[in-house]
Design a protein around this motif. Structure first.
Motif, short mmCIF file in Angstrom:
data_model
loop_
_atom_site.label_atom_id
_atom_site.label_comp_id
_atom_site.label_asym_id
_atom_site.label_seq_id
_atom_site.Cartn_x
_atom_site.Cartn_y
_atom_site.Cartn_z
N GLU A 1 -76.48 13.19 -52.28
CA GLU A 1 -75.33 12.94 -51.41
C GLU A 1 -75.71 13.21 -49.95
OE1 GLU A 1 -70.73 14.46 -50.85
OE2 GLU A 1 -71.91 15.13 -52.58
N THR A 2 -75.39 12.25 -49.09
CA THR A 2 -75.67 12.43 -47.66
C THR A 2 -74.37 12.59 -46.89
OG1 THR A 2 -75.65 10.07 -47.23
CG2 THR A 2 -77.78 11.05 -47.79
N ARG A 3 -74.51 13.16 -45.72
CA ARG A 3 -73.36 13.26 -44.81
C ARG A 3 -73.83 12.86 -43.42
NH1 ARG A 3 -72.94 18.43 -42.09
NH2 ARG A 3 -74.87 19.59 -42.37
N LYS A 4 -72.90 12.38 -42.63
CA LYS A 4 -73.25 11.94 -41.28
C LYS A 4 -72.63 12.87 -40.24
CE LYS A 4 -74.18 7.04 -41.85
NZ LYS A 4 -73.93 5.68 -41.37
N ALA B 1 -75.41 21.09 -38.42
CA ALA B 1 -76.71 20.82 -39.05
C ALA B 1 -77.32 22.13 -39.52
CB ALA B 1 -77.64 20.13 -38.05
N LYS B 2 -77.95 22.10 -40.69
CA LYS B 2 -78.47 23.34 -41.27
C LYS B 2 -79.98 23.25 -41.46
CE LYS B 2 -74.40 25.31 -42.68
NZ LYS B 2 -73.49 24.39 -41.97
N ALA B 3 -80.61 24.37 -41.29
CA ALA B 3 -82.05 24.44 -41.55
C ALA B 3 -82.30 24.10 -43.01
CB ALA B 3 -82.58 25.82 -41.21
N GLY B 4 -83.33 23.32 -43.28
CA GLY B 4 -83.66 22.93 -44.65
C GLY B 4 -83.17 21.54 -45.00
N GLU B 5 -82.20 21.04 -44.28
CA GLU B 5 -81.68 19.71 -44.59
C GLU B 5 -82.68 18.63 -44.17
OE1 GLU B 5 -76.96 19.44 -44.57
OE2 GLU B 5 -77.75 20.04 -42.62
N LEU B 6 -82.62 17.54 -44.89
CA LEU B 6 -83.48 16.40 -44.58
C LEU B 6 -82.70 15.38 -43.75
CD1 LEU B 6 -84.99 15.78 -48.13
CD2 LEU B 6 -85.98 17.14 -46.27
N THR C 1 -76.51 9.82 -34.13
CA THR C 1 -75.88 10.07 -35.43
C THR C 1 -76.96 10.26 -36.49
OG1 THR C 1 -73.96 8.76 -34.81
CG2 THR C 1 -74.29 9.15 -37.16
N LEU C 2 -76.86 11.37 -37.20
CA LEU C 2 -77.84 11.69 -38.24
C LEU C 2 -77.20 11.61 -39.62
CD1 LEU C 2 -79.50 14.94 -36.77
CD2 LEU C 2 -80.02 12.54 -36.24
N SER C 3 -77.96 11.10 -40.57
CA SER C 3 -77.56 11.22 -41.99
C SER C 3 -78.39 12.36 -42.57
CB SER C 3 -77.84 9.93 -42.75
OG SER C 3 -77.02 8.90 -42.27
N LEU C 4 -77.71 13.31 -43.16
CA LEU C 4 -78.40 14.50 -43.66
C LEU C 4 -78.14 14.66 -45.16
CD1 LEU C 4 -77.27 17.01 -40.86
CD2 LEU C 4 -79.46 15.81 -41.01
N ARG C 5 -79.12 15.22 -45.83
CA ARG C 5 -78.89 15.62 -47.22
C ARG C 5 -79.77 16.81 -47.56
NH1 ARG C 5 -82.93 14.36 -50.77
NH2 ARG C 5 -84.22 12.51 -50.39
N LYS C 6 -79.34 17.54 -48.57
CA LYS C 6 -80.16 18.66 -49.01
C LYS C 6 -81.31 18.14 -49.85
CE LYS C 6 -76.44 21.96 -48.72
NZ LYS C 6 -75.46 22.82 -49.41
N PRO C 7 -82.43 18.84 -49.90
CA PRO C 7 -83.65 18.30 -50.53
C PRO C 7 -83.48 17.82 -51.96
CG PRO C 7 -84.16 20.26 -49.29
CD PRO C 7 -82.68 20.12 -49.26
#
Lengths: 570, 516
Positions: free
Chosen positions: B224-227, B179-184, B214-220
């Motif tokens: 595209e999302t990733r889990k 997980a990265k800082a800034g991701e939603l 489980t998180l779905s993440l995407r950049k702002p």
């Protein structure tokens, strides 16, 4: 190859053939089933390893080329230590009959050459030239014994202010460590005099070794903080109990410098992996230190940079003694409860194999309880065992802030468990009416472990009930002291257990206001270092001089002397 | 900064969704049960507070609080009337009457109960706080450095209206899972969390140790999302910081590389703090450092006395740490002979932020001549707060003990519960230290002054001349101060940490003396 050498070889060829045939025909020795509990090792020469079984009273010989036992001989009912004398004879300490035995070895057989009756209990032997030094645990002394090929002669008995266990001969000095607390004494061997007694912030000292350059003294021990609480968090972060290898400057140890910690370094044995009850240590030729974590059955390596190998080697159940071959190719570790000898490759830091001592018979509840008593795996993350504080069933003499009295904030003296089976109720405030309840509380609350199985509690209780009170330091007649005792003390400390089932208020409230305590048994009182629930009296005399315990008015100095003389006979 | 954020987040977890008495069943509580709960709090205060107000005072506080929402009611003579009431029944009767009168002033029983408890606690010294079971659990996890989670700090992204990962912790599983800082975060365990309150998001993220989320993440600005699936574990946080953070949770502890002086700042006390110090000592010794600045210019949270004592024990080579008086007895804390940073000259930075347990620790180091105190006089806040469990699983955080110096002398000021600074400055900005009451007096003073009357309220510093005293001659050093005229620092010096600079200067001098 030179011709002369070839001729010599041809000349001995028939003998080689004969010996080979015998070897081929002879059945390899198979140790019979039984319980040995190896506790000490000695390398007799490059080819044989000697070790003793504490419970079997036997001496075994292992062939180090094949790493197997080739012979086993009965020597006594119980054995505590073994040492090799200059001429190849063997010295063993019998801690049940209180004897030092000199044995001659002929091949795989031993014969008794001499024996020497000693005060209670010989637990450790160290040899230097033609004499040996024996730590006498309950007699609180070092026996200096002349050793020849044919005889043993007690030359001197040097008294100590503590019960000794570990010994190390350094030049003309003998370093002696406390069996329970943190005392370290230096005895001048030429003058048979105790040069210094200093105290480390330590207890359960098991293992003294010199660094390869001879400048440092390594001491394996534990620490117990009275400030920390017996909570999982204080256990987990190493605040409650510490498992250490301390490196002291040898010059400081041998000097009269009152600050023993000058130039001292302490490394936590535990960093990220389980370790408890360091029981032995030895240094390899290349400067690595091997440490036996007896509570968790692991062997750790600490390199010259004090970096700890992690995780440790997991190969045994209770490693308690280590010896390393001169060529540094093997380290042998006595696994007391595994009834085996571990063979370790110090270079590769791996276990090469095990020397089996014979099938273990099934254990009695007492024997099983003994194994649990020394098992740190009962505790939260394996940090401590019962033995960590109740060292060998006795006491480390320190304070611990447990929840045994129903609250935190008032650390209490760790009680000796020797004779505990007869001294209920249990706990400082007598809140446990059965020993089983106390055992469960200690494991689950104090040690932070899961609730123990019923069978484990039963076994531990059986073991505790088998422990006898320690012998008194004095056997002097004290009739008048006994009369004073009967008048002032016997109501609460009732013979023959010298305790009673009630709680009493004696004007000694603790820090959280608890003022009623169950009187601790006075049996073995002379073997303790502190008195009352918080060690506020440092000597028996001060119990009466400073606190007038049991007296309405200040007792006379004579009465105190007589009373203390009597108490030391209990 | 990361750690501050983490703590903020943790505190947010404590606060969100929690009121003083937020159990749903209470909303239907009768007046009698409300009174029962009020008296439970009152009794807990009386039993556990080291210096509690009377029962009447607490009832008076409660009654006054009940009037506030209505902005009406005659409270004149109420104090006199309550003073005449002596039994619990009489007080209950009064409270019942007032509760019935005030019932219409509150939108809900829940709100009334909150006002009631707030009123009771308003008269209890030491800023007590009632924590719900949920809060208390998090408090305990934080205190023991056993916070269970995935190790992220969240904020709310107002553009996308999804929560944004503000930061990740190096020791957290989210960081390790990528997980990265800034991701939603767009989904948690398959649930879309668009526009969801942050408190609810945090509730979803939290769970038992060992469980997974489980998180779905995407950049702002991407679609595209990733889990990723992350295990909830203990996320230990550091409580000791260094001089500068060179990378995430990796500190440079060197304050002066040429003189080889280290710097530690104890951010808070937790049960892990002494452990951290043991680890840091190994590292600093390996780096060749030989003197230490210990920064104690901050306060600590509740329930830290035990941990402060462990730290004092770790830093002292023996001697008495201090004494603590509780309602049940007096305890003296002694240090053992083992000592971290043994024989290293040490300077301890103190100031207005040094209060409570940090003050007690600083006093112990000063009294045992283990360290020189450098900085400003401390507040004199000698009361220690501990959580007292409540019947609903929560806790009442109360001042249940008073700390004293080793010899038993007090260091609390005339109003120890006030964070107000001691009166150490006169109108001209000159020091009047000798008039200060309570608190610790530094061995070497470094003045902080407010720039008046130019309207600049930022603090700046001035440092006094080095006192003509040897490092360990503490009394002389302290008395020498009062004769020295302070110097004002202006302009670029405004942001300099003059206290630290002074401490380093003193340590350099000390090391030179030793070398000489």
């Amino acid at each position: 190859m030179k011709l002369a050498h070839l001729c010599g070889l041809i000349r001995f060829l028939p003998w080689l053939v004969i010996f080979s045939s015998i070897a081929a025909i002879a059945e390899p020795y198979v140790p019979p089933a039984g319980l040995r509990r190896p506790v000490a090792l000695a390398l007799a020469d490059n080819d044989s390893l000697l070790f003793i079984g504490n419970r079997s009273g036997t001496i075994s010989i292992a062939d180090t080329a094949q790493d197997r036992v080739v012979a086993e001989s009965a020597a006594a009912s119980r054995l505590a230590d073994i040492a090799v004398h200059n001429g190849g004879n063997i010295l063993v300490a019998d801690d049940e009959a209180n004897q030092l035995l000199l044995l001659a070895r002929r091949g795989t057989k031993f014969s008794k050459v001499a024996s020497l009756q000693l005060p209670e209990h010989p637990v450790k032997i160290r040899v230097s030239k033609d004499e040996c030094f024996v730590a006498l645990l309950w007699a609180r002394a070092i026996a200096v014994v002349d050793v020849s090929d044919r005889a043993l002669k007690l030359r001197a008995t040097t008294p100590l202010p503590f019960a000794p266990r570990e010994l190390l001969v350094v030049n003309e000095s003998l370093i002696v460590a406390d069996a329970f607390g943190g005392n370290l004494a230096v005895v001048d061997l030429a003058r048979r005099k105790v040069e210094s007694v200093r105290t480390l912030p330590a207890h359960n000292i098991r293992g003294l070794a010199l660094s390869s350059d001879g400048k440092r003294l390594y001491v394996a021990h534990q620490t117990l903080s009275p400030i920390a609480r017996t909570t999982p968090d204080d256990i987990r972060w190493g605040n409650l109990i510490g498992n250490h290898v301390r490196s002291l400057a040898l010059n400081t140890v041998l000097s009269l410098d009152p600050d023993l910690l000058n130039d001292s370094e302490v490394s936590l044995l535990r960093v990220v992996d389980n370790a408890a009850d360091p029981a032995a240590l030895a240094e390899t030729a290349d400067g690595n230190v091997l440490i036996a974590s007896s509570g968790t059955g692991q062997i750790f390596f600490v390199d010259e940079m004090q970096q700890l190998s992690s995780p440790g080697l997991q190969g045994g159940r209770r490693p308690t003694a280590i010896t390393i071959t001169k060529d540094n190719t093997r380290a042998y570790v006595a696994d007391t409860f595994g009834d085996q000898i571990l063979v370790i490759d110090p270079d590769m830091r791996r276990i090469r194999g095990q020397i089996a001592l014979g099938a273990r018979r099934s254990l009695t509840p007492i024997e099983r309880g003994e194994e649990l008593f020394y098992d740190a795996r009962l505790s939260h993350q394996g940090w401590l065992s019962c033995h960590s504080c109740h060292t060998d069933g006795h006491s480390n003499g320190l304070l611990s802030d447990t929840f045994g009295d129903g609250s935190f904030g008032a650390p209490k003296r760790v009680l000796s468990l020797l004779g505990v089976g007869e001294t209920g109720p249990w706990g400082w405030n007598g809140s446990f009416t059965t020993l089983e309840e106390q055992v469960q509380q200690s494991i689950h609350s104090t040690m932070g472990g899961p609730v123990p199985a019923h069978e484990d509690i039963a076994s531990l209780t059986a073991y505790l009930k088998s422990l006898k009170p320690p012998p008194a330091l004095s056997i002097a007649s004290a009739t008048r002291g006994q009369q004073i005792f009967n008048k002032h003390c016997a109501e609460c400390h009732q013979p023959s257990t010298y305790t009673s089932g009630r709680t009493y208020e004696v004007g000694l409230a603790d820090e959280v206001g608890t003022a009623r305590f169950n009187p601790p048994s006075l049996r073995g009182l002379s073997q303790r270092a502190g008195f009352f629930h918080d060690n506020r009296a440092k000597t028996l005399e001060s119990v009466f001089i400073e606190f007038q315990h049991g007296f309405e008015t200040a007792p006379s100095p004579d009465d105190i002397t007589e009373l203390v003389t009597f108490l030391r006979t209990l | 900064m990361n750690h501050r954020l983490f703590l903020s987040c943790a505190l947010l977890l404590c606060c969100v969704g929690v009121s003083i008495a937020s159990e749903p069943k209470r909303q239907t509580s009768s007046t009698d049960s409300l009174i029962d709960r009020a008296f439970t709090v009152i009794d807990l205060v009386l039993e556990h507070h080291v210096d509690p107000p009377t029962r009447q005072e607490m009832v008076l506080g409660a009654v006054k609080a009940l009037f506030k929402p209505a902005k009406a009611g005659d409270i004149i003579g109420l104090s006199k009337r309550i003073s005449t009431l002596s039994t619990a029944e009489e007080l209950r009767s009064l409270l019942r009457t007032r509760l019935e009168e005030a019932a219409g002033s509150f939108e809900s029983p829940h709100e009334m109960e909150a006002a009631l408890v707030r009123g009771i606690l308003s008269v209890v010294p030491g800023e007590p706080r009632l924590a719900s079971a949920k809060e208390f659990k998090v408090d305990q996890q934080l205190a023991n450095n056993r916070y269970v989670g995935i190790g992220i700090v969240l904020s709310f992204d107002t553009d996308s209206r999804f929560p944004r990962i503000q930061d990740t912790f190096a020791r957290g599983t989210a960081h390790r899972a990528g997980a990265k800082a800034g991701e939603l975060i767009t989904e948690i365990d398959g649930t879309n969390i668009h526009d969801m309150k942050l408190a609810s998001v945090i509730d979803m993220l939290r769970g038992e140790e060992g469980s997974h989320v489980t998180l779905s993440l995407r950049k702002p600005k991407e679609t595209e999302t990733r889990k990723i699936t992350i295990k909830r574990t203990v996320v230990p946080r550091e409580t000791v910081m260094g001089y500068r953070e060179v990378s995430k949770e990796n500190w440079d502890f060197t304050a002066d590389s040429s003189a080889r002086i280290g710097y530690l700042r104890i951010k808070e006390f937790a049960s892990s703090t002494a452990h951290e110090l043991r680890q840091i000592e190994k590292r600093l010794a390996g780096e060749g450092l030989r003197a230490l600045v210990l920064d104690l210019r901050m306060g600590v949270g509740p329930g830290k006395l035990q941990d402060a004592a462990l730290v004092a024990d770790a830093l002292l080579p023996g001697g008495t740490i201090g004494q603590v008086q509780t309602t049940k007895g007096l305890r003296k804390y002694e240090a053992d002979e083992d000592c971290l940073f043994r024989d290293w000259p040490m300077a301890v930075l103190v100031g207005e932020g040094t209060f409570g347990e940090t003050e007690w620790l600083a006093a112990a180091l000063q009294d045992n001549k283990r360290a020189l105190l450098v900085g400003q006089p401390t507040v004199g806040h000698a009361y220690s707060v501990m959580p007292v469990p409540t019947p609903d699983g929560g806790a009442l955080l109360l001042a249940n003990s008073i700390m004293y110096r080793g010899e038993g002398t007090a260091f609390h000021g005339p109003n120890p519960f006030s964070r107000r600074k001691p009166a150490v400055w006169d109108m001209d900005g000159q020091a009047v230290i000798r008039e200060a009451v309570g608190g610790l007096k530094p061995d070497v003073m470094v003045e902080l002054r407010r720039s008046r009357p130019q309207g600049n309220t930022r603090q700046n510093s001035s440092v006094k001349e080095e006192p003509p005293a040897t490092f360990y001659n503490l009394k002389e050093a302290a008395s020498a101060y009062e004769k020295v005229e302070p110097k004002r620092e202006t302009g670029p010096n405004r942001d300099r940490d003059m206290t630290l600079e002074k401490a380093v200067e003193l340590l350099r001098s000390r090391l030179s003396e030793s070398a000489g």
